[in-house]
Scaffold this active site. Structure first.
Site, PDB file in Angstrom:
ATOM      1  N   PHE A 175       0.820  -1.163   0.126  1.00 57.66           N
ATOM      2  CA  PHE A 175       0.078  -0.056   0.006  1.00 57.66           C
ATOM      3  C   PHE A 175       0.881   1.152  -0.162  1.00 57.66           C
ATOM      4  CE2 PHE A 175      -4.706   0.906   0.791  1.00 57.66           C
ATOM      5  CZ  PHE A 175      -5.086  -0.281   0.002  1.00 57.66           C
ATOM      6  N   GLN A 298      -7.645  14.589   2.788  1.00 56.65           N
ATOM      7  CA  GLN A 298      -6.782  13.798   1.942  1.00 56.65           C
ATOM      8  C   GLN A 298      -7.747  13.671   0.674  1.00 56.65           C
ATOM      9  OE1 GLN A 298      -6.301   9.336   2.360  1.00 56.65           O
ATOM     10  NE2 GLN A 298      -4.129  10.153   2.966  1.00 56.65           N
ATOM     11  N   HIS A 300      -8.099  11.458  -2.515  1.00 55.93           N
ATOM     12  CA  HIS A 300      -7.426  10.022  -3.023  1.00 55.93           C
ATOM     13  C   HIS A 300      -6.995  10.184  -4.579  1.00 55.93           C
ATOM     14  CE1 HIS A 300      -7.409   5.984  -4.005  1.00 55.93           C
ATOM     15  NE2 HIS A 300      -7.426   5.530  -2.765  1.00 55.93           N
ATOM     16  N   LEU A 310     -14.550   5.782  -5.646  1.00 55.71           N
ATOM     17  CA  LEU A 310     -13.314   5.215  -5.029  1.00 55.71           C
ATOM     18  C   LEU A 310     -13.092   3.969  -5.853  1.00 55.71           C
ATOM     19  CD1 LEU A 310     -10.629   5.325  -3.414  1.00 55.71           C
ATOM     20  CD2 LEU A 310     -11.772   3.829  -1.810  1.00 55.71           C
ATOM     21  N   GLU A 313      -6.604   2.069  -3.586  1.00 53.54           N
ATOM     22  CA  GLU A 313      -5.269   1.990  -3.668  1.00 53.54           C
ATOM     23  C   GLU A 313      -4.833   0.388  -3.946  1.00 53.54           C
ATOM     24  OE1 GLU A 313      -1.881   3.293  -0.790  1.00 53.54           O
ATOM     25  OE2 GLU A 313      -3.265   4.708  -1.291  1.00 53.54           O
ATOM     26  N   ARG A 355      -0.356   9.232  -0.625  1.00 51.50           N
ATOM     27  CA  ARG A 355      -1.469   9.568  -1.542  1.00 51.50           C
ATOM     28  C   ARG A 355      -1.469  10.889  -1.724  1.00 51.50           C
ATOM     29  NH1 ARG A 355      -6.507   6.478   1.615  1.00 51.50           N
ATOM     30  NH2 ARG A 355      -5.826   4.453   0.608  1.00 51.50           N
ATOM     31  N   HIS A 423     -11.638  12.582   0.212  1.00 51.00           N
ATOM     32  CA  HIS A 423     -11.735  11.271   0.571  1.00 51.00           C
ATOM     33  C   HIS A 423     -11.609  11.163   2.118  1.00 51.00           C
ATOM     34  CE1 HIS A 423     -11.046   6.843   0.602  1.00 51.00           C
ATOM     35  NE2 HIS A 423      -9.918   6.933   1.004  1.00 51.00           N
ATOM     36  N   ARG A 458      -2.858  10.605   6.006  1.00 53.43           N
ATOM     37  CA  ARG A 458      -2.869   9.156   6.387  1.00 53.43           C
ATOM     38  C   ARG A 458      -2.264   8.221   5.454  1.00 53.43           C
ATOM     39  NH1 ARG A 458      -6.697   5.312   5.273  1.00 53.43           N
ATOM     40  NH2 ARG A 458      -7.907   6.434   4.023  1.00 53.43           N
TER      41      ARG A 458
END
Length: 675
Positions: A175, A298, A300, A310, A313, A355, A423, A458
């Protein structure tokens, strides 16, 4: 440059938002009673029908929100009840939707937890702190990281079907921002399976005589707090509207856990469901709890254009690559290189960078003319073709289905158009690592809370484990507080948690305050002139335009002025539907009030932070301050938004009534710092 961090930012508007959120209780708590009020409610519209009766029920702990954090908190209390040889505690689980419709279900990629000999807790801590760009609270990071794998194994014992390797071990995937593959997953439907596992486990403890009493589709209007904003602030319960019965309810309890999710739905294009409206965040702010680091929103990097849906990821963790309009992998040109082989992702490089960095790279590529124009803005291409149809079906079935249904693209045969979308809210209600706030008896967990885990950005897959770890810790801490504090009886003495309910035991002042809150909200029906849809659309437009991936003072001042105007217009918002039962016109308008208040706090905090850090990037202040500071937003007694800055690590232990010490500096929407 002037350090953004010394003081107080006061916004002009003094308009108070009407509130936050929603919703159906198959098993009311035993011994409930009705408290009657006489006379019209204070502040109600002349001629409006006053509330004649307020149902009163009691619990040891009230949990607001039925997603992963809320269910984890409720299960912690329920498990304590199963061990209790005396009177078992009762937890009221209140959700504005049926719990399985909570936004946790939308989490796709996975949850981070250290397993295997090639990883370590220290490395997970280091990755998280590095991603947080100086604003992580290390005690919170360690608290979550050390407990993450244990919570994930607990879910396995409860039945969560984690994906496995050929040897039968739990499979982990790469990730963004993580130096090791440590993200547990259940294909690309991790949130779905996680939420179902928690909910099904909670059914063991539900029922008329069980410790978990569910209030599904109940709309929580506000907290009832003694001395809000003062040194003796103490929560007394929540005011709820039962959407099925069409009547208000006071859930009296010495401890409340807010687990209401984030507020990214305020932006026009967002991955968030319509229920993510900042309800609990607004409630805490009105109760005197500061909101921390709200400017860090954030984006995305891979959402579908227009809808904002979405694409996880995990698609890049499995080897997906991003291409510009000419079919080139553009990320290396914006500091994320070196370029890696297609289908062989390298941690923290190219598509597996953090991100915030990927979204910022898109912003630059768009301005360099390297994106593909569409009616919904420029897009780049997420290329998964090299993975093959079989691997997509095994590892990314939801991504495949979403791309086909909402983009008209089969990712096995052609690239999918994507662009960044709002996001996740890194900031939120200021808490310590266990979810405690500065108001006695009030806790928060999940996306609505700022524990200090995420800092300024994050890392993907850290949020799901936070809901589990902090949710459980908050539930345990709330129960411990409830047992220590007990219920206050009508004479102010402790009546004991779970005491009977009725005119002799209900605190009259608490009931009066709860009835007044309910009256104010219910009086919104059948009045007003401002259409809520127009207010909502304008809010999304201005946040997309001026509070996006990159910001500057001019844009943020425009956004602040617009939000202040929208809050003023909201004071006369129109609610056409006057029905009491399942009135979605009224409920969504109440939610809009919370969204406006949280958006106001967010834009004010963004204008006050005159540096670029993590997900908050200022074109006019591109440098990072030497001393990292948290922002803290409060409402003063007149309803004015104030922003202060405190050093990282200061006042992180939330003793009741504790207030941070700051050096005064005033701000204004017109002139910025030092005015």
């Amino acid at each position: 440059m002037t350090a953004p961090g010394r003081g107080t930012f006061a916004c002009c508007a003094r308009v108070r938002a009407r509130g936050p959120f929603p919703y159906a209780s198959p098993h009311p708590l035993p011994g409930h009673a009705r408290a009657h009020r006489t006379g019209p409610p204070r502040g109600a519209t002349p001629g409006a029908e006053p509330v004649s009766a307020l149902r009163v029920e009691r619990a040891d702990v009230v949990v607001v929100g039925g997603g992963a954090a809320g269910l984890s908190a409720a299960l912690a209390v329920a498990e304590a009840a199963a061990r209790d040889k005396g009177r078992a505690p009762v937890v009221a689980l209140v959700s504005k939707v049926y719990p399985l419709r909570s936004h946790t279900v939308a989490a796709e990629g996975g949850a981070a937890g250290v397993v295997g000999d090639d990883d370590s807790l220290e490395q997970h801590v280091a990755d998280t702190v590095a991603g947080g760009a100086g604003l992580c609270e290390e005690d919170a990071v360690r608290f979550v990281v050390e407990r993450a794998a244990g919570e994930l194994y607990r879910l396995e014992r409860w039945g969560l079907p984690w994906s496995r390797t050929d040897d039968g071990d739990v499979a982990v995937r790469r990730f963004g921002g993580m130096s090791r593959a440590r993200t547990w997953f259940a294909a690309d439907k991790t949130g779905f399976h996680l939420l179902h596992t928690l909910f099904q486990t909670s059914l063991r403890y539900s029922g008329p005589d069980g410790p978990v009493r569910r209030y599904d589709e109940h709309h929580v209007l506000d907290l009832v707090v003694d001395d809000p904003g003062g040194p003796d602030a103490r929560v007394r319960g929540v005011v709820v509207h039962d959407q099925h019965r069409g009547e208000p309810l006071l859930l009296e309890a010495p401890a409340v856990v807010l687990a209401t999710g984030g507020s990214a739905r305020a932006w026009g294009t967002s991955t968030n469901a319509g229920i993510c409206t900042g309800d609990g965040t607004a409630m805490a702010l009105r109760a005197g709890v500061p909101l921390r680091d709200m400017e860090f929103l954030q984006f995305h990097p891979t959402g579908l254009p227009g809808s904002g849906i979405l694409l996880t990821e995990a698609a890049r963790g499995e080897g997906g690559v991003l291409l510009d309009a000419e079919g080139r992998r553009y990320l290396a040109d914006y500091g994320l290189g070196p370029e890696t082989p297609v289908g062989a992702p390298v941690p923290r490089t190219m598509e597996l960078g953090p991100r915030d960095r990927l979204s910022q790279a898109f912003w630059h590529a768009d301005r360099d003319g390297r994106t593909i124009p569409t009616p919904d803005g420029g897009v780049v291409l997420l290329d998964l073709r090299h993975l093959g149809a079989a691997r997509l079906a095994e590892r990314l079935p939801l991504v495949t289905g979403l791309a086909k249904q909402f983009a008209g693209v089969d990712p096995a045969t052609e690239p999918v158009p994507v662009r960044p979308t709002a996001h996740y809210t890194m900031g939120g209600v200021r808490t310590d690592a266990r979810g405690a706030t500065s108001v006695a008896g009030l806790f928060a967990a999940g996306e609505c809370a700022s524990t200090g885990l995420h800092g300024a950005n994050r890392l993907g897959s850290n949020s799901l484990v936070e809901t589990l770890v902090v949710g459980r810790a908050a539930g345990e801490a709330a129960l411990a507080w409830s047992r220590e504090a007990g219920h206050l009886g009508a004479d102010g003495g402790a009546a004991g948690a779970g005491a009977g309910v009725g005119p002799a035991s209900a605190d009259g002042q608490v009931v009066d305050r709860a009835a007044e809150i309910a009256d104010g909200y219910l009086a919104m029906r059948g009045r007003g002139t401002e259409p809520p849809a127009a207010i909502r659309a304008e809010l999304g437009r201005v946040l997309d335009a001026d509070a996006g991936i990159y910001r500057d003072a001019d844009g943020l001042r425009r956004a602040l002025a617009t939000v202040e105007d929208l809050r003023a217009r909201y004071a006369a918002v129109r609610v056409v539907d006057t029905s009491a039962v399942l009135n979605t016109d009224w409920a969504t308008t109440v939610e809009l009030g919370a969204t406006l208040l949280v958006a106001h706090a967010t834009v004010a905090a963004a204008l006050a932070r005159e540096e670029s850090r993590g997900a908050h990037q200022r074109l006019d202040f591109p440098d990072v301050d030497d001393v990292p500071r948290h922002s803290e937003v409060r409402l003063d007694a007149g309803g004015t938004i104030e922003v202060a800055h405190v050093p990282v690590g200061a006042e992180h232990d939330m003793s009741a009534g504790k207030r941070p010490i700051t050096t005064p500096m005033s701000f204004s929407a017109e002139r910025g710092a030092g005015s």
